[in-house]
Design an enzyme around this catalytic site. Structure first.
Site, PDB file in Angstrom:
ATOM      1  CD  GLU A   1      18.421  83.876  25.838  1.00 16.64           C
ATOM      2  OE1 GLU A   1      18.925  84.862  26.419  1.00 16.64           O
ATOM      3  OE2 GLU A   1      17.293  83.909  25.311  1.00 16.64           O
TER       4      GLU A   1
ATOM      5  NE  ARG B   1      14.332  86.374  20.050  1.00 14.01           N
ATOM      6  CZ  ARG B   1      13.315  85.576  20.348  1.00 14.01           C
ATOM      7  NH1 ARG B   1      12.082  86.064  20.394  1.00 14.01           N
ATOM      8  NH2 ARG B   1      13.509  84.289  20.597  1.00 14.01           N
ATOM      9  CG  HIS B   2      19.062  83.891  17.310  1.00 15.25           C
ATOM     10  ND1 HIS B   2      17.960  83.112  17.016  1.00 15.25           N
ATOM     11  CD2 HIS B   2      19.167  83.888  18.657  1.00 15.25           C
ATOM     12  CE1 HIS B   2      17.438  82.638  18.131  1.00 15.25           C
ATOM     13  NE2 HIS B   2      18.140  83.107  19.157  1.00 15.25           N
TER      14      HIS B   2
ATOM     15  NE  ARG C   1      22.981 112.531  11.038  1.00 23.23           N
ATOM     16  CZ  ARG C   1      22.248 113.254  11.855  1.00 23.23           C
ATOM     17  NH1 ARG C   1      22.314 114.552  11.830  1.00 23.23           N
ATOM     18  NH2 ARG C   1      21.423 112.689  12.705  1.00 23.23           N
TER      19      ARG C   1
ATOM     20  CG  HIS D   1      20.682  84.406  22.403  1.00 24.09           C
ATOM     21  ND1 HIS D   1      20.496  83.245  21.695  1.00 24.09           N
ATOM     22  CD2 HIS D   1      22.024  84.628  22.422  1.00 24.09           C
ATOM     23  CE1 HIS D   1      21.670  82.788  21.307  1.00 24.09           C
ATOM     24  NE2 HIS D   1      22.612  83.600  21.736  1.00 24.09           N
TER      25      HIS D   1
ATOM     26  CG  ASN E   1      13.772  80.115  18.242  1.00 31.34           C
ATOM     27  OD1 ASN E   1      14.412  80.871  17.507  1.00 31.34           O
ATOM     28  ND2 ASN E   1      13.958  80.061  19.552  1.00 31.34           N
TER      29      ASN E   1
HETATM   30  O1  F6P Z   1      12.936  80.594  23.439  1.00 34.19           O
HETATM   31  C1  F6P Z   1      14.028  81.375  23.035  1.00 34.19           C
HETATM   32  C2  F6P Z   1      14.860  81.864  24.231  1.00 34.19           C
HETATM   33  O2  F6P Z   1      15.930  82.646  23.700  1.00 34.19           O
HETATM   34  C3  F6P Z   1      15.416  80.758  25.148  1.00 34.19           C
HETATM   35  O3  F6P Z   1      16.632  80.189  24.694  1.00 34.19           O
HETATM   36  C4  F6P Z   1      15.539  81.478  26.475  1.00 34.19           C
HETATM   37  O4  F6P Z   1      15.641  80.609  27.592  1.00 34.19           O
HETATM   38  C5  F6P Z   1      14.265  82.265  26.487  1.00 34.19           C
HETATM   39  O5  F6P Z   1      14.054  82.679  25.130  1.00 34.19           O
HETATM   40  C6  F6P Z   1      14.322  83.489  27.356  1.00 34.19           C
HETATM   41  O6  F6P Z   1      12.993  83.979  27.439  1.00 34.19           O
HETATM   42  P1  F6P Z   1      12.127  83.764  28.805  1.00 34.19           P
HETATM   43  O7  F6P Z   1      13.044  84.354  29.814  1.00 34.19           O
HETATM   44  O8  F6P Z   1      10.852  84.513  28.512  1.00 34.19           O
HETATM   45  O9  F6P Z   1      11.889  82.299  29.092  1.00 34.19           O
END
Ligand code: F6P
Ligand code: ATP
Length: 441
Positions: A312, A252-253, A292, A377, A259
């Site tokens: 995402e 992930r980033h 390798r 994402h 977050n």
């Molecule tokens: O919270 C981080 C994230 O990448 C959001 O941008 C995205 O909507 C979500 O996770 C996706 O996860 P979930 O589908 O569990 O809500």
């Protein structure tokens, strides 16, 4: 169907913020598949990768919600002859011939029953099907049931590769349970010799059939009479496969400011800890790469590509909200998503099912590539991971894919090995369990 015999595109209002179950008509994939039933008939000498190809095709189709199943004649044969020696496969052995024929018939019968039960789209008949006679019989059985056939022949004359296939997968096959690997390898070579005596490659006599011939793992591909979209999808997928050793790294980033605040979506900057992870990532990749991989890559300037398809999951009107805010402002939606997270489509946004469809070209690219690192994402990683690890749809959207963790996937013959490396850089958890409001922490 319109009066002129063409399909009329139907203008269907696509509801948003609803559960979008795949329709039988399209399999959720935009493919007119209502009446399509295809039997993919594997063809080739033993140890030519037929079972591996079959297993990959089933996994790929399953990921795309196209119901597919393998019917492996070897498994049927094991019910009457669990541990045969090479002589069993000698065509002058009448009893062996009878039992092998019975196994093929049982597999085809089951396949036809599976189609008749109504939910199957693509069956894979995994056997050597190495004579014209056998192929004609399969074609006739399928024709009688209105099932299309697509013959897939894997030809390979690279002796070293065949030998390593034998050592890699055949000596551990249930056919040689408890036996000395060296003896097993020798017996398997004799088995191949017996097949070679009668093997007939697909040729002009069979030009009326739909087939693809993969020669030396796709170095050359011959395609004949492909009839419809689904067949061409399968063929295209087969053309992209390779078996060079490689790994796929997923990350992930780095942690973002969204977050930290528990907001979803958006295009927020990364936090200071996220920045630290970005700096650490090359080191983590190096740490997890084998000698390798490192030796091979040492002269390469890593090429970086940006793929829009890796954006995402679009959370539509919920973009920028926290889960608690969604639960408060869209309680119905919040519940629906928990009830069926894979199919739930955000108002004005996407579902996991939608994401899988847009990721399909990425999967094709990943199949073609060798070592590759993908930084993307949470939801996107879940979908890519689900493809490689064969995770079912009801589970994939709920998988934990933590921040600041590098995942290394290494495809092997019949499985994918997973390793996870945690960077020693703290990050919030963005994981939300079913039913919870999880403020990220
Ligand atoms: O919270 C981080 C994230 O990448 C959001 O941008 C995205 O909507 C979500 O996770 C996706 O996860 P979930 O589908 O569990 O809500
Ligand atoms: P059998 O007829 O005994 O069932 P098979 O043809 O199904 O044999 P697999 O069990 O699938 O053979 O063999 C797997 C091995 O074949 C793996 O080691 C894999 O790397 C290799 N392989 C995969 N694709 C090909 C290919 N196109 N040509 C040759 N080998 C391949």
């Amino acid at each position: 169907m319109g009066e002129d015999g063409y399909f009329k595109p139907q203008m269907r209002k696509v509801p948003t913020g609803e559960l979008m179950q795949p329709s039988r008509k399209t399999n959720g994939y935009g493919v007119q598949a209502e009446d399509t039933r295809i039997c993919v008939v594997m063809v080739g000498l033993p140890a030519r990768g037929k079972s591996l190809i079959a297993q990959k095709v089933v996994r790929y189709l399953g990921w795309l919600s196209i119901p597919a199943k393998t019917f492996n004649v070897g498994q049927y044969r094991r019910s009457n002859t669990p541990t045969p020696t090479a002589e069993f496969f000698d065509t002058s052995n009448a009893e062996g011939e009878r039992l092998r024929r019975a196994a093929a018939e049982a597999a085809v019968d089951d396949m036809i029953r599976w189609f008749a039960a109504g939910s199957g789209t693509i069956a894979i008949l995994d056997a050597t099907n190495s004579t014209k006679d056998r192929r004609r019989w399969i074609q006739e059985r399928c024709d009688a049931e209105g099932i299309e056939t697509l013959f897939v022949e894997s030809k390979c004359d690279d002796e070293d590769l065949i030998m390593s296939n034998i050592l890699e997968v055949k000596t551990t096959s249930p056919d040689y349970k408890g036996q000395d690997p060296e003896k097993a390898a020798q017996d398997f070579r004799n088995r191949i010799k017996n097949y070679e005596k009668v093997y007939e490659t697909i040729d002009e006599d069979e030009s009326h059939m739909t087939y693809v011939k993969l020669i030396n793992v796709g170095k050359q591909v011959i395609i004949n009479r492909i009839q419809d979209y689904l067949q061409s999808r399968v063929v295209y997928y087969l053309m992209n496969l390779h078996i060079k050793p490689r790994s796929i790294w997923l990350s992930r980033h780095g942690e973002s400011n969204f977050n930290l605040s528990g907001q979803i979506g958006g295009d927020a900057d990364i936090s200071d800890r996220g920045e630290a992870y970005a700096r650490r990532l090359p080191e983590l990749v190096k740490q997890s790469a084998g000698d390798r991989e490192l030796t091979t890559a040492r002269f390469l300037e890593y090429e970086k590509l940006e793929w829009k398809a890796l954006d995402e999951l679009d959370s539509g009107v919920c973009d920028g909200l926290t889960y608690a805010e969604i639960a408060e402002q869209y309680p119905e939606d919040f519940k629906q998503r928990d009830d069926d997270k894979y199919n739930y489509r955000y108002l004005g946004g996407e579902s996991y099912r939608d994401v899988v469809i847009r990721l399909e070209p990425i999967i094709m690219e990943l199949e073609r590539s060798e070592n590759i690192l993908i930084v993307t994402h949470q939801a996107i990683l879940r979908c890519i991971y689900a493809y490689f690890m064969n995770v079912p749809q009801e589970r994939s959207p709920w998988m934990e894919v933590p921040l600041h963790t590098l995942i290394k996937l290494t495809p092997k013959a019949y499985s994918t090995i997973e390793e996870r490396l945690k960077a020693d850089i703290p990050a919030v958890s963005t994981f939300r369990e079913k039913g919870s409001l999880a403020k990220h922490q």
